[in-house]
Design an enzyme around this catalytic site. Structure first.
Site, short mmCIF file in Angstrom:
data_model
loop_
_atom_site.label_atom_id
_atom_site.label_comp_id
_atom_site.label_asym_id
_atom_site.label_seq_id
_atom_site.Cartn_x
_atom_site.Cartn_y
_atom_site.Cartn_z
N ASN A 1 0.82 -1.19 -0.06
CA ASN A 1 0.01 -0.02 0.05
C ASN A 1 0.90 1.19 -0.05
OD1 ASN A 1 -2.32 -1.58 0.05
ND2 ASN A 1 -2.81 -1.45 2.29
N ARG B 1 -10.83 -5.71 -13.95
CA ARG B 1 -9.63 -6.56 -13.51
C ARG B 1 -10.02 -7.83 -13.62
NH1 ARG B 1 -6.00 -2.61 -11.07
NH2 ARG B 1 -7.30 -1.11 -10.04
N ARG C 1 -5.86 0.67 -13.16
CA ARG C 1 -4.48 0.99 -12.81
C ARG C 1 -3.54 -0.32 -12.59
NH1 ARG C 1 -4.74 4.64 -8.41
NH2 ARG C 1 -4.68 6.37 -9.63
N HIS D 1 -15.90 1.58 -14.89
CA HIS D 1 -15.72 0.74 -13.61
C HIS D 1 -16.82 0.11 -13.25
CE1 HIS D 1 -14.89 0.42 -9.06
NE2 HIS D 1 -13.69 0.44 -9.71
N TYR E 1 -11.64 -11.06 -1.39
CA TYR E 1 -12.30 -9.79 -1.55
C TYR E 1 -13.90 -9.99 -1.11
CZ TYR E 1 -8.77 -7.07 -3.86
OH TYR E 1 -7.41 -6.59 -4.23
N ARG F 1 -13.93 1.54 4.73
CA ARG F 1 -12.76 0.65 4.89
C ARG F 1 -11.39 1.61 4.91
NH1 ARG F 1 -11.33 -2.49 0.11
NH2 ARG F 1 -9.87 -0.78 -0.54
#
Length: 675
Positions: free
Chosen positions: A44, A362, A392, A422, A455, A556
């Site tokens: 991160n 993705r 990205r 998205h 996830y 989050r």
């Protein structure tokens, strides 16, 4: 009107990374989980320096140059101080883990000499495995052509044989594991590749005196200019852009604190790194490599086993017949991703399926879904895939898949340079006689079988014409996308689609709760997001709070909403959950005078999602599924093990142990296994 206050976006994100770091110190986590959280923190932080830090610096420079206002108390300096403290805590956490491993009979050689007992194995490993991969760069040569690549580790060595030389050696960690496991006399030793090389430099520089061995890493601006006009070959242009990513402006020089100051300044000048922020680190950089910490049986047996649930789909009926019966809601990673893959597998071979549409943002490198679509195209079905090339760090994977899909005869639509798509959605058209039946798939996360294992996301499979007919409109729009889109060209009554009605609808839903509160009715808003940044929506929540609406938020990451301000946010509580799975689903619940309205979808409340992307949020119309989602949300809110109130986290107030312990991710797994 009272002026509202907002927390800084980037400083807020750093508090999230601090929360990740706290999990690495949590003794109730297994050692392997604690190491994983260290890797997440490091990964991160690298992304922060690659993406956000250049932006912070640029804004500061513009504000100072224009002289219109004093720089924002120098956010970059505040970020530096926060990161410095976090890195100090990072070191403490690692030392604690090293002690924990030692108690398990595993020696992680960290900032310590390699034990004599394994020196022979270390030396042989160097000679047989590592030596052939080493590149020796003499910085004293006039024709030196050396450019430090993005996030690559380099050793710096000063060698003296008649005269002193400065040598740079790239760490070959892309070819050889960064952490190597050795076993001797029944004991296990984990050693850094860096240390193995440092110990054996006598083989590289025989008859020489080695005066200094240190290391450094350069992080570069990884942002790609998507808004440039693209002419000519679209794919070729994107490939060129991706090639340049690792050669962006240096934003951080992370260096070993043992490097002398004079050497460091000379080094910065010679490598053209003066614009980079200097960050003093320890002996080991790029610790996202801890994701690949050696697999050791003693560690692997420690985590609690959380089995995934197979959604009870019939094998006697097609998935489309079952969707006709009722909407299906899959909660990953509690549920396996199999029903989603089955949806595409059956679509690829079903004799009545004529058309398939999909957005990809993705996807897995070895995507089962895209392989099914290739089969569908070969089976004579019309397949259209919208490929977002601006995802990205996934651009290259998407580019490669676009080529493969196009070669298979699939109609590929590329994103517009100024508008990112998205949305996570798919549409299947099935012909039955003269009629057309539509099946929709809506998701809060990516259609990626790998990330679906870690996830927490939600996927709705439905044949509800109210939703599928509007999804059909959205795909028609994507096929002939124009930016900015004209809102009057399409009308969405059920779906919330960014650029058309999403912002307006969310503001109306909040306003409706305000109206109910003002009329003396019970009014509540309960929202789960990854990030909360967009100012008009935050303002609306402030107004709702001031009107007596009870607001609960599970956020989050970034949260610009400031808590505990009288006349602004007294009725707002924010919690943050960090646990084994990454909380990723977006859920929006509005009490609506007892007739709850629930939406789920791909959109965070961020400027980019609301104003610069195509996002889709979808209503849950099935009453049984509504109750299911509400129960899951309440389980998360009652978490007192892995959830922390943001107000307490920001003030470093310790969490008070309470009984009984409620760990929401485990509770959700138990709940879904029983329904």
């Amino acid at each position: 009107m009272k002026k509202h206050t907002y927390f800084d976006r980037d400083l807020s994100w750093l508090t999230f990374n601090h929360r990740v770091l706290l999990e690495s110190t949590n003794p109730t986590n297994s050692i392997s989980e604690r190491i994983k959280f260290l890797a997440i923190f490091s990964s991160n932080l690298d992304e922060f320096y690659s993406v956000r830090y250049p932006f912070i610096k640029a804004v500061q420079k513009i504000e100072t140059k224009e002289g219109t206002k004093k720089p924002n108390l120098n956010i970059s300096e505040m970020a530096d101080r926060i990161i410095g403290k976090q890195l100090n805590d990072f070191g403490k956490s690692i030392r604690s883990i090293v002690r924990g491993l030692k108690s398990e009979g595993i020696l992680w050689v960290y900032n310590a000499p390699i034990p004599n007992i394994i020196l022979q194995e270390i030396n042989l490993y160097f000679l047989n495995v590592i030596l052939g991969h080493l590149q020796i760069i003499d910085m004293g040569k006039k024709d030196i052509d050396f450019f430090p690549e993005n996030n690559k580790i380099y050793l710096v060595v000063t060698v003296k044989n008649k005269k002193e030389k400065k040598i740079i050696i790239p760490l070959p960690s892309s070819h050889i594991p960064r952490l190597v496991l050795f076993e001797k006399n029944g004991k296990k030793y984990v050693v850094f590749l860096d240390d193995i090389i440092k110990t054996n430099l006598k083989w590289v520089f025989p008859n020489s005196e080695i005066n200094m061995i240190s290391s450094f890493k350069v992080t570069r601006n990884a942002e790609i200019n998507y808004r440039e006009e693209i002419k000519g070959d679209f794919l070729a242009t994107w490939e060129e852009k991706l090639k340049k990513r690792d050669y962006g402006l240096a934003t951080r020089l992370l260096y070993d604190q043992d490097i002398p100051v004079e050497f460091l300044e000379q080094f910065r000048s010679q490598l053209n790194l003066k614009a980079a922020s200097l960050v003093k680190g320890g002996s080991y950089h790029h610790l996202k490599d801890l994701f690949d910490f050696p697999k050791i049986n003693e560690l692997e047996s420690k985590p609690i086993q959380w089995p995934t649930i197979s959604y009870p789909l019939s094998i006697d009926k097609s998935i489309f017949e079952q969707i006709d019966n009722t909407d299906i809601l899959i909660h990953t990673p509690y549920h396996t991703f199999d029903p989603i893959v089955r949806f595409f597998n059956e679509a690829a071979t079903h004799p009545k399926v004529k058309e398939i549409y999909l957005t990809i943002y993705r996807v897995a490198q070895d995507s089962k879904i895209l392989k099914a679509l290739i089969s569908a195209a070969k089976n004579g079905k019309s397949v259209t895939v919208f490929v977002e090339l601006k995802a990205r760090f996934d651009e290259e994977n998407n580019l490669n898949w676009a080529k493969i899909l196009k070669k298979a005869g699939i109609n590929i639509i590329y994103s517009d340079p100024t508008l990112k798509v998205h949305a996570k959605a798919a549409l299947v058209k099935l012909k039955s006689g003269k009629s057309e039946i539509l099946y929709g798939l809506f998701g809060t996360g990516n259609l990626n079988e790998n990330t679906a294992k870690i996830y927490t996301d939600h996927f709705l499979l439905t044949s509800d014409i109210n939703l599928t007919s509007e999804l059909k409109q959205a795909f028609i729009f994507l096929e002939k996308i124009k930016t900015p889109p004209k809102k009057e060209t399409l009308t969405f009554k059920n779906l919330l689609v960014a650029q058309f009605n999403l912002l307006e609808k969310f503001l109306l839903l909040i306003q409706n709760e305000i109206k109910n509160a003002q009329e003396g009715k019970k009014a509540e808003i309960f929202i789960k997001l990854n990030n909360l940044e967009e100012q008009s929506l935050i303002d609306a929540l402030y107004f709702a709070s001031n009107s007596g609406v009870k607001i609960r938020l599970l956020v989050r990451g970034i949260c610009r909403l400031v808590l505990g301000i009288k006349g602004q946010s007294e009725n707002i509580t924010v919690k943050r959950i960090v646990d084994r799975f990454l909380e990723h689903g977006r859920i929006f619940s509005f009490l609506n005078d007892g007739d709850s309205l629930i939406y789920m979808g791909s959109a965070d409340w961020m400027n980019r999602n609301i104003h610069h992307r195509i996002e889709i949020c979808f209503p849950i119309l099935n009453e049984l599924l509504k109750r299911e989602i509400c129960h899951i949300m309440e389980l998360q809110w009652s978490d007192n093990v892995k959830a922390v109130e943001l107000k307490r986290l920001l003030k470093n107030i310790p969490v008070i142990d309470s009984e009984p312990n409620a760990r929401s991710q485990k509770a959700i797994l138990d709940y879904l296994s029983k329904i």
